[in-house]
Design an enzyme around this catalytic site. Structure first.
Site, PDB file in Angstrom:
ATOM      1  N   TYR A   1      -2.123   0.001  10.234  1.00  0.00           N
ATOM      2  CA  TYR A   1      -2.198  -0.515   8.866  1.00  0.00           C
ATOM      3  C   TYR A   1      -0.931  -0.145   8.095  1.00  0.00           C
ATOM      4  O   TYR A   1      -0.330  -0.990   7.422  1.00  0.00           O
ATOM      5  CB  TYR A   1      -3.428   0.069   8.165  1.00  0.00           C
ATOM      6  CG  TYR A   1      -3.536  -0.300   6.701  1.00  0.00           C
ATOM      7  CD1 TYR A   1      -3.949  -1.568   6.311  1.00  0.00           C
ATOM      8  CD2 TYR A   1      -3.231   0.630   5.709  1.00  0.00           C
ATOM      9  CE1 TYR A   1      -4.047  -1.909   4.967  1.00  0.00           C
ATOM     10  CE2 TYR A   1      -3.328   0.296   4.369  1.00  0.00           C
ATOM     11  CZ  TYR A   1      -3.740  -0.967   4.008  1.00  0.00           C
ATOM     12  OH  TYR A   1      -3.832  -1.302   2.675  1.00  0.00           O
TER      13      TYR A   1
ATOM     14  N   SER B   1       0.849  -1.194   0.000  1.00  0.00           N
ATOM     15  CA  SER B   1       0.000   0.000   0.000  1.00  0.00           C
ATOM     16  C   SER B   1       0.883   1.240   0.000  1.00  0.00           C
ATOM     17  O   SER B   1       1.995   1.219   0.541  1.00  0.00           O
ATOM     18  CB  SER B   1      -0.894   0.024   1.243  1.00  0.00           C
ATOM     19  OG  SER B   1      -1.537   1.284   1.401  1.00  0.00           O
TER      20      SER B   1
END
Length: 270
Positions: free
Chosen positions: A155, A142
């Site tokens: 995250y 990501s």
């Protein structure tokens, strides 16, 4: 699950999610044989029935955070006459919350799903991948693994760890035939996004990509000739470079957005 010279047997984790679903369709169209992992056997069976040549694909329901279920998945992979040529570590979870609103259970779930499970799967499948003439690992990361974004600290940490793992593994396997790839999408239009995340992206002017576009980029890595990493989206790719060289500039920009981020984070976790 017999393969031709151009097709491979691919273990796709998180196959029932948005990116996983798009990847499954794109890979099946190209004739690859898929091992579809997810938590819901019903959803996976529905996905399999929609794929070209459904008989070529296997459904392997498992909770990757459960060591026993993960070991059973590995045993099944080792029992296949076709072996496993490619592992796509796509399964992941996201949580939009300030650190103060994140408990130990949530932290553990994010780190186990996004980082520890891919590491363990890669380790346990490595003998099969090394045996394949076209072995490969693709880790789906990501942009938040490279730009520390408020509200996504855990995250982002999990995806940053996945990038570090991928980089080291690529070098560790550099003298083998196994290719190691890394793909870092920006925001993606999937059901993982809560209403608060959608509204946050809209308020901040963040753009997002479709799962189909992410699948296309993943296939480009798979079909490339060498190990590679790829970052998606503009200006995200620029921000990643700036953050690596002048992080204080990104600090200032994001601190100014904190009132907006905090408002939506509190809506997401009242």
């Amino acid at each position: 699950m017999e393969n031709t010279d151009k097709t491979r047997t691919i273990l796709l984790t998180g196959a029932s999610g948005g990116i996983g679903n798009a990847l499954a369709h794109s890979l099946a169209v190209r004739g690859h044989s898929l091992l579809l992992q997810g938590r819901s056997e019903r959803v996976l069976e529905q996905l399999r029935s929609e794929l070209p040549e459904a008989h070529r694909h296997l459904v392997l329901p498992a909770d990757l955070c459960d060591a026993q279920q993960r070991c059973e998945l590995i045993r099944t992979c080792h029992s296949l006459s076709s072996g496993v040529d490619v592992l796509i570590n796509n399964a992941g979870v996201a949580r939009f919350a300030l650190l103060a609103d994140t408990d130990d259970t949530a932290m553990r779930a994010i780190l186990e799903t996004n980082l520890l499970a891919p590491m363990a799967l890669t380790r346990d499948l490595l003998p099969l991948l090394l045996r394949s003439p076209r072995g490969a690992v693709i880790n789906i990361g990501s942009a938040f693994g490279h730009i520390g974004h408020p509200g996504f600290s855990i995250y982002g940490a999990s995806k940053s760890g996945l990038h570090g793992f991928t980089e080291a593994l690529r070098r560790e396997l550099g003298d083998s035939r196994v290719k190691v790839h890394y793909l870092a999408p920006r925001a993606v239009d999937t059901s993982l996004n809560t209403d608060a995340v959608v509204e946050l992206n809209r308020a901040l002017g963040n753009r997002s990509d479709s799962p189909t576009l992410v699948a296309k980029q993943c296939l480009a890595l798979l079909e490339g000739g060498r190990s590679a990493r790829r970052f998606m989206g503009w200006p995200e790719r620029l921000f990643i470079k700036i953050n690596a060289v002048l992080p204080s500039l990104v600090d200032s920009a994001l601190v100014k957005k904190m009132p907006v981020i905090r408002r939506f984070a509190e809506q997401n976790h009242p």
